[in-house]
Design a protein around this motif. Structure first.
Motif, PDB file in Angstrom:
ATOM      1  N   LEU A 266       0.815  -1.206   0.000  1.00 21.32           N
ATOM      2  CA  LEU A 266       0.000   0.000   0.000  1.00 21.32           C
ATOM      3  C   LEU A 266       0.855   1.266   0.000  1.00 21.32           C
ATOM      4  O   LEU A 266       0.335   2.368  -0.098  1.00 21.32           O
ATOM      5  CB  LEU A 266      -0.912   0.016   1.231  1.00 21.32           C
ATOM      6  CG  LEU A 266      -1.834  -1.192   1.434  1.00 21.32           C
ATOM      7  CD1 LEU A 266      -2.524  -1.115   2.792  1.00 21.32           C
ATOM      8  CD2 LEU A 266      -2.874  -1.253   0.324  1.00 21.32           C
ATOM      9  N   ALA A 267       2.187   1.104   0.188  1.00 26.80           N
ATOM     10  CA  ALA A 267       3.080   2.249   0.363  1.00 26.80           C
ATOM     11  C   ALA A 267       2.564   3.168   1.469  1.00 26.80           C
ATOM     12  O   ALA A 267       2.690   4.383   1.405  1.00 26.80           O
ATOM     13  CB  ALA A 267       3.278   3.021  -0.947  1.00 26.80           C
ATOM     14  N   CYS A 268       1.969   2.561   2.491  1.00 26.89           N
ATOM     15  CA  CYS A 268       1.358   3.342   3.569  1.00 26.89           C
ATOM     16  C   CYS A 268       2.384   3.724   4.622  1.00 26.89           C
ATOM     17  O   CYS A 268       2.113   4.540   5.495  1.00 26.89           O
ATOM     18  CB  CYS A 268       0.231   2.556   4.216  1.00 26.89           C
ATOM     19  SG  CYS A 268       0.773   1.022   4.998  1.00 26.89           S
ATOM     20  N   ALA A 269       3.565   3.081   4.573  1.00 31.02           N
ATOM     21  CA  ALA A 269       4.697   3.418   5.448  1.00 31.02           C
ATOM     22  C   ALA A 269       4.589   2.831   6.855  1.00 31.02           C
ATOM     23  O   ALA A 269       5.435   3.123   7.693  1.00 31.02           O
ATOM     24  CB  ALA A 269       4.913   4.937   5.527  1.00 31.02           C
ATOM     25  N   ASN A 270       3.588   2.000   7.113  1.00 36.25           N
ATOM     26  CA  ASN A 270       3.504   1.443   8.466  1.00 36.25           C
ATOM     27  C   ASN A 270       4.742   0.636   8.844  1.00 36.25           C
ATOM     28  O   ASN A 270       5.203   0.707   9.985  1.00 36.25           O
ATOM     29  CB  ASN A 270       2.258   0.560   8.578  1.00 36.25           C
ATOM     30  CG  ASN A 270       1.036   1.381   8.913  1.00 36.25           C
ATOM     31  OD1 ASN A 270       0.987   2.029   9.955  1.00 36.25           O
ATOM     32  ND2 ASN A 270       0.056   1.388   8.031  1.00 36.25           N
ATOM     33  N   MET A 273       7.354   2.961  10.006  1.00 34.57           N
ATOM     34  CA  MET A 273       7.015   3.638  11.262  1.00 34.57           C
ATOM     35  C   MET A 273       7.243   2.716  12.458  1.00 34.57           C
ATOM     36  O   MET A 273       7.712   3.152  13.503  1.00 34.57           O
ATOM     37  CB  MET A 273       5.558   4.092  11.252  1.00 34.57           C
ATOM     38  CG  MET A 273       5.213   5.176  10.241  1.00 34.57           C
ATOM     39  SD  MET A 273       5.933   6.795  10.635  1.00 34.57           S
ATOM     40  CE  MET A 273       7.299   6.840   9.482  1.00 34.57           C
ATOM     41  N   VAL A 274       6.908   1.429  12.300  1.00 32.22           N
ATOM     42  CA  VAL A 274       7.072   0.510  13.437  1.00 32.22           C
ATOM     43  C   VAL A 274       8.476  -0.079  13.489  1.00 32.22           C
ATOM     44  O   VAL A 274       8.876  -0.619  14.510  1.00 32.22           O
ATOM     45  CB  VAL A 274       6.037  -0.636  13.412  1.00 32.22           C
ATOM     46  CG1 VAL A 274       4.627  -0.092  13.572  1.00 32.22           C
ATOM     47  CG2 VAL A 274       6.154  -1.491  12.156  1.00 32.22           C
ATOM     48  N   ASP A 301       9.824  10.449   8.710  1.00 31.96           N
ATOM     49  CA  ASP A 301       9.360  10.350   7.333  1.00 31.96           C
ATOM     50  C   ASP A 301       9.639   8.926   6.865  1.00 31.96           C
ATOM     51  O   ASP A 301      10.154   8.109   7.621  1.00 31.96           O
ATOM     52  CB  ASP A 301      10.064  11.385   6.453  1.00 31.96           C
ATOM     53  CG  ASP A 301       9.269  11.713   5.192  1.00 31.96           C
ATOM     54  OD1 ASP A 301       8.353  10.947   4.840  1.00 31.96           O
ATOM     55  OD2 ASP A 301       9.567  12.724   4.551  1.00 31.96           O
ATOM     56  N   SER A 302       9.293   8.640   5.630  1.00 32.41           N
ATOM     57  CA  SER A 302       9.422   7.266   5.154  1.00 32.41           C
ATOM     58  C   SER A 302       9.752   7.252   3.673  1.00 32.41           C
ATOM     59  O   SER A 302       9.216   8.051   2.896  1.00 32.41           O
ATOM     60  CB  SER A 302       8.110   6.517   5.381  1.00 32.41           C
ATOM     61  OG  SER A 302       8.141   5.276   4.707  1.00 32.41           O
ATOM     62  N   PHE A 304       8.642   5.313   1.681  1.00 34.76           N
ATOM     63  CA  PHE A 304       7.442   4.930   0.930  1.00 34.76           C
ATOM     64  C   PHE A 304       6.617   6.145   0.519  1.00 34.76           C
ATOM     65  O   PHE A 304       5.651   6.003  -0.228  1.00 34.76           O
ATOM     66  CB  PHE A 304       6.574   3.965   1.762  1.00 34.76           C
ATOM     67  CG  PHE A 304       7.111   2.559   1.756  1.00 34.76           C
ATOM     68  CD1 PHE A 304       6.847   1.713   0.696  1.00 34.76           C
ATOM     69  CD2 PHE A 304       7.883   2.095   2.796  1.00 34.76           C
ATOM     70  CE1 PHE A 304       7.352   0.426   0.670  1.00 34.76           C
ATOM     71  CE2 PHE A 304       8.400   0.803   2.786  1.00 34.76           C
ATOM     72  CZ  PHE A 304       8.129  -0.035   1.723  1.00 34.76           C
ATOM     73  N   ASN A 305       6.952   7.320   1.020  1.00 37.02           N
ATOM     74  CA  ASN A 305       6.173   8.508   0.693  1.00 37.02           C
ATOM     75  C   ASN A 305       6.543   9.080  -0.666  1.00 37.02           C
ATOM     76  O   ASN A 305       7.710   9.050  -1.062  1.00 37.02           O
ATOM     77  CB  ASN A 305       6.370   9.589   1.766  1.00 37.02           C
ATOM     78  CG  ASN A 305       5.553   9.290   3.004  1.00 37.02           C
ATOM     79  OD1 ASN A 305       4.608   8.507   2.951  1.00 37.02           O
ATOM     80  ND2 ASN A 305       5.905   9.907   4.119  1.00 37.02           N
ATOM     81  N   CYS A 354       1.898  -4.605   9.037  1.00 35.90           N
ATOM     82  CA  CYS A 354       1.545  -4.336   7.636  1.00 35.90           C
ATOM     83  C   CYS A 354       0.047  -4.555   7.507  1.00 35.90           C
ATOM     84  O   CYS A 354      -0.443  -5.653   7.783  1.00 35.90           O
ATOM     85  CB  CYS A 354       2.290  -5.268   6.682  1.00 35.90           C
ATOM     86  SG  CYS A 354       1.733  -5.057   4.968  1.00 35.90           S
TER      87      CYS A 354
END
Lengths: 673, 273
Positions: A266-270, A273-274, A301-302, A304-305, A354
């Protein structure tokens, strides 16, 4: 650890753990430990053992986490929750400084770290490993994240051995657990009725004395060892094949699996973050309505953004497959090149959290299977990769020492602004501290206007005590910069990065190939070559631009010709007024008689133009080791700690922006890197 | 007039088909209202003043979707009267909840809702402003976030790009320290597909995100839809997309299926866009 008097393990009944918390609190520490909240174990302040999650245990699977109550009196009968300790060592938002405008001048004040005195209670082996990994990324120099370093130094680590493991745990295959072996002050192993307590540092030894534990019995030690062994046994067969993984993974940059996983990702960056080692950040500016007082703030930041690898001219990783490959190859492969360790500690958080249950273990097995799975045993090439054990994670001696290099923001006054093209201007700046003028050709500075995030700008000349910056007004920040009036002040940090290796060109012919504004970081090279012409051979400047109007420094080109430079120019398109050549810059090279094959080449321009130029130069017989390129990437911090400009084993801001084509290898010109 | 008040940018706030909630966000900036009024000349703002303006504007904040023939004409005229046009809220940026009618037989819905449907001059579709004129920036949300509105005004004043991230709500949620309601709570949270900017309010209170900020950059609708579909009926999953941003292209397909399921025979007649 060296220098600690060996202390025998102690035993602390469970009912006495409150004494440890009380001692820490009496000593002025805030104790951060596990609590059950909102359906998960999170780390927050605990004031007594009644805050700890007695009897709670977790069940984890890809994309799924559930807590349940067992009725056991155990306080640490779970594995790791969604938060790593980085929330406390590298918080989600950290102010980095303030800029104030006053009476036409500006003032910059760096934020002074003021870390709380924390005691981390319940740190697992993989989490300690993660701290040691982050130490290397953020506090091992040459530049250091001062806030991180201060927070780490102020925190006490009271570890807990894992006596159970979840289905997403794989610390054993990453070599980080389940035993806590280093990086702790005290370590507890939870038993049926209490804790085995062992010392890991002098501070831990002191605490142990204050704590007045009972002597541990052999039965305590045996039970503790059995608990850890049980956690280890659970993880058998659920890990990754870590041996030789970096090389295997980098061999698979073209695997079709990247596209397949991007269909699920999803490229949501979770995951980032974890992840307890992911350290990437961005700097944002927060100001009042007039920009008179603005603070800069660094936040998580990530990669994936979408904005993460974006520059004014485009995005280096536009697709999800680019971003997933970036994350996985950095974490498991190029992290070794940069920090001497894997970026993965096997905590399994990225798997559990994820939202669509992507399991890195499965992806690694599919993308980069062990060599024995790829080739029949007889054909298997002898490879040292398969034999070299994983590097042990331990604290390098310089970690948590002050930075070797500090970069303060220096105020500089704008002396003049000159127009180069319709959208490109050269600012001449007089810095208050002349140390910043000690610039090697090809280096850059971070330019800070109050109210804006700092931006990187190459130095285009140093002359008469002034720093020259040539800036294309590509976005609002650069537009504001080129509109400043003489007398206005800005902040500068630098000089930063590694510039052109002029020493490699001594005694040789020099080929300089520039595209458009790419001439700006090359002008200091030309200045230097003209300053001491006797030390170099002939010099060719091949300059390409979109149109005649896009050429920089047109007034100087003739001066350079008169001084002995051979200057050839070409433009993509032009009207009748242009009497010169039309085409691409490589045409200027094709037509030359290449007698001088030991020439050194310096290239700066759009990446596509540079890859074409490298091909042309290699055809002419110049080796990749003698072709140098200046890369453009998204640079946010300029000192190699924000992660934006990471490219394979490099941070472009710190290790570049100038690289030899040979050291970039097949990353150079590759799409999505 | 103080020097600060001279040469103030002329700002207009106008509405098309909307509930006025986004305009009210400007009034919610309470402490900042006076400083804002000193720096921007609010020449048109129906929620605050009955004074009207014919423009021109330096900045026009447009609320609401294009839902009537008059609005379709008006937005073209307004565009010609302003330097910058910023859409505010889900209606203006995506068509709003009223865009659910885009899949429906509009006359029959109109007849079902209004006693005298012939008095209602309505287009068959509710569409975002960007389908009609060029939009320079957009603030997402239902309603918009006051912090993002202030950031936009600050950026306009200082002359920088507003820091409006295209990242997912998950980043804000994790920075905030929330426990994931999707992974730990099993809720169908739309955060991974939804553009950040709200500060992850809903998950902070234990509720799944319902995507009022609309799809983020590269929203992978299909993947999350598949994942949710493993444990739910597909119609339940489709409905997650049929909200304030149903007409946003990444959400349009499942949203259309949800409308079709609720109104058999209508979804199939969706306008081909």
């Amino acid at each position: 650890m060296i220098g600690i008097a060996p202390a025998p393990p102690g035993y602390l009944p469970r009912s006495e753990l409150d004494r440890l918390i009380a001692i820490l609190r009496d000593e002025g520490r805030t104790v951060i430990g596990p609590i059950a909240r909102d359906g998960a174990i999170v780390y927050d302040e605990v004031t007594s053992t009644s805050d700890l999650p007695a009897g709670w245990t977790d069940d984890q699977a890809p994309g799924r986490y559930r807590l349940s109550q067992t009725g056991s009196p155990r306080l640490f009968d779970f594995t790791v929750g969604p938060q790593g300790w980085k929330r406390y060592t590298q918080p989600p938002r950290v102010p980095t400084g303030t800029a104030v405008r006053e009476d036409g001048s500006v003032r910059f004040e760096a934020a002074v770290p003021d870390p709380p005195r924390l005691a981390f209670l319940g740190v697992r082996a993989c989490e300690i490993a993660a701290m040691l990994v982050q130490d290397r990324a953020l506090a091992a120099g040459p530049f250091v994240d001062d806030d991180y370093r201060a927070r780490r130094a102020a925190a006490l680590v009271i570890a807990v051995q894992c006596t159970r493991a979840g289905s997403t745990c794989f610390c054993t295959s990453m070599g980080t657990g389940p035993e806590v072996t280093e990086g702790h002050d005290l370590v507890l192993t939870e038993l049926d009725d209490g804790f085995l307590v062992e010392v890991g540092s002098q501070e831990g030894a002191r605490l142990m004395q204050t704590l007045e534990t009972d002597p541990a019995l052999d039965t305590h030690r045996a039970a503790a060892a059995a608990g850890v062994a049980s956690a280890r046994a659970t993880m058998a067969g659920q890990g990754v094949a870590a041996e030789g993984l970096p090389a295997r993974l980098m061999d698979r940059l073209d695997s079709p699996r990247w596209i397949e996983v991007a269909d699920r990702c999803l490229a949501c960056a979770n995951c980032t973050m974890v992840c307890p080692t992911c350290f990437c950040t961005s700097v944002g500016a927060v100001s009042d309505l007039d920009g008179m007082v603005s603070t800069t703030e660094r936040h998580w930041d990530s990669c994936f953004n979408g904005d993460f690898a974006k520059v004014a001219g485009g995005n280096f990783r536009p697709r999800r497959q680019d971003r997933y490959r970036q994350w996985l190859t950095h974490k498991f492969a190029t992290w070794h090149d940069q920090f001497g360790t894997s970026g993965c500690v096997g905590c399994g958080r990225c798997i559990t959290w994820c939202p669509v249950g992507i399991d890195v273990r499965e992806e690694l097995a599919a993308i980069a299977p062990p060599y024995e799975a790829q080739l029949p045993p007889v054909a298997r090439p002898p490879s040292l990769d398969n034999l070299v054990p994983l590097p042990l994670i331990s604290v390098p001696p310089n970690v948590l020492a002050p930075a070797e290099r500090e970069v303060d923001t220096i105020v500089a006054a704008v002396v003049g602004v000159g127009s180069e093209t319709i959208d490109t201007f050269t600012l001449r700046l007089e810095p208050r501290d002349h140390a910043i003028l000690d610039v090697s050709p090809g280096q850059f500075v971070m330019v800070h206007q109050p109210g804006f995030s700092p931006i990187p700008i190459s130095v285009s000349r140093v002359a008469d005590g002034l720093l020259w910056l040539t800036i294309r007004a590509a976005g609002p920040a650069t537009q504001a910069l080129v509109r400043v009036e003489p007398g206005a002040e800005v902040g500068l940090r630098g000089p930063l990065g590694e510039g052109w290796p002029l020493e490699r060109a001594m005694g040789r012919d020099v080929v300089i190939v520039a595209g458009g504004i790419g001439l700006a970081p090359l002008r200091p090279v030309i200045d230097e070559l003209l300053r001491r012409p006797e030390q170099f051979g002939s010099v060719l400047l091949a300059y390409g631009a979109r149109t005649p109007q896009d050429r920089l420094y047109t007034g100087e080109l003739d001066t350079w010709r008169r001084a002995g430079l051979e200057v050839s120019e070409i433009v993509d398109r032009a009207g009748a007024e242009w009497l010169g050549q039309v085409g691409v810059v490589t045409q200027l090279l094709d037509r030359r008689d290449w007698r001088s094959r030991d020439a050194v080449a310096f290239l700066c321009g759009p990446e596509r133009m540079m890859t074409a130029t490298v091909s042309a130069l290699r055809t002419a017989g110049i080796t990749r080791r003698r072709i140098f390129v200046s890369l453009e990437r998204h640079m946010d911090c300029g000192i190699g700690i924000c992660g934006h400009c990471q490219m394979g084993p490099f941070f472009v801001c710190r290790d570049g922006p100038v690289f030899s084509v040979s050291e970039l290898g097949d990353l150079f010109g590759r799409e999505g890197i | 007039m103080s020097p600060q008040e001279a040469n103030r940018p002329r700002v207009g706030v106008v509405k098309l088909a909307s509930c006025d909630g986004c305009q009210l966000t400007l009034l919610d900036l309470e402490d900042q209202l006076l400083p804002i009024a000193q720096r921007f000349e609010l020449v048109e703002f129906p929620e605050a003043t009955s004074r009207r303006s014919a423009g021109p504007y330096d900045v026009l904040l447009v609320e609401g979707s294009v839902s009537t023939p008059q609005q379709a004409e008006e937005i073209v005229h307004l565009r010609s009267r302003t330097q910058l046009l910023v859409t505010i809220g889900a209606c203006a940026t995506a068509g709003g909840i009223q865009a659910l009618r885009n899949w429906a037989d509009e006359p029959s819905w109109r007849a079902a809702v209004y006693p005298t449907p012939e008095y209602v001059g309505s287009l068959a579709t509710s569409t975002p402003v960007s389908e009609h004129v060029q939009v320079d920036a957009e603030l997402r949300g239902c309603p918009i976030d006051p912090g993002q509105l202030l950031e936009l005004l600050t950026a306009l004043r200082i002359g920088r790009r507003p820091q409006l991230s295209g990242e997912s709500v998950c980043l804000e949620c994790k920075r905030r320290g929330n426990v994931c309601v999707l992974v730990a709570g099993g809720q169908p949270c739309m955060g991974p597909l939804t553009q950040a900017g709200c500060g992850a309010i809903c998950p902070a209170y234990g509720r799944a995100c319902y995507a009022c900020f609309g799809p983020r950059e590269q929203a992978n609708t299909e993947s999350l839809h598949r994942w949710f579909g493993q444990e739910r009926e597909l119609i339940q999953v489709d409905r997650l997309f049929a909200g304030f941003n149903a007409w946003a292209p990444p959400f349009r397909e499942p949203a259309g299926r949800a409308v079709a399921a609720a109104h058999p025979g209508e979804g199939a007649d969706a306008p081909d866009r």
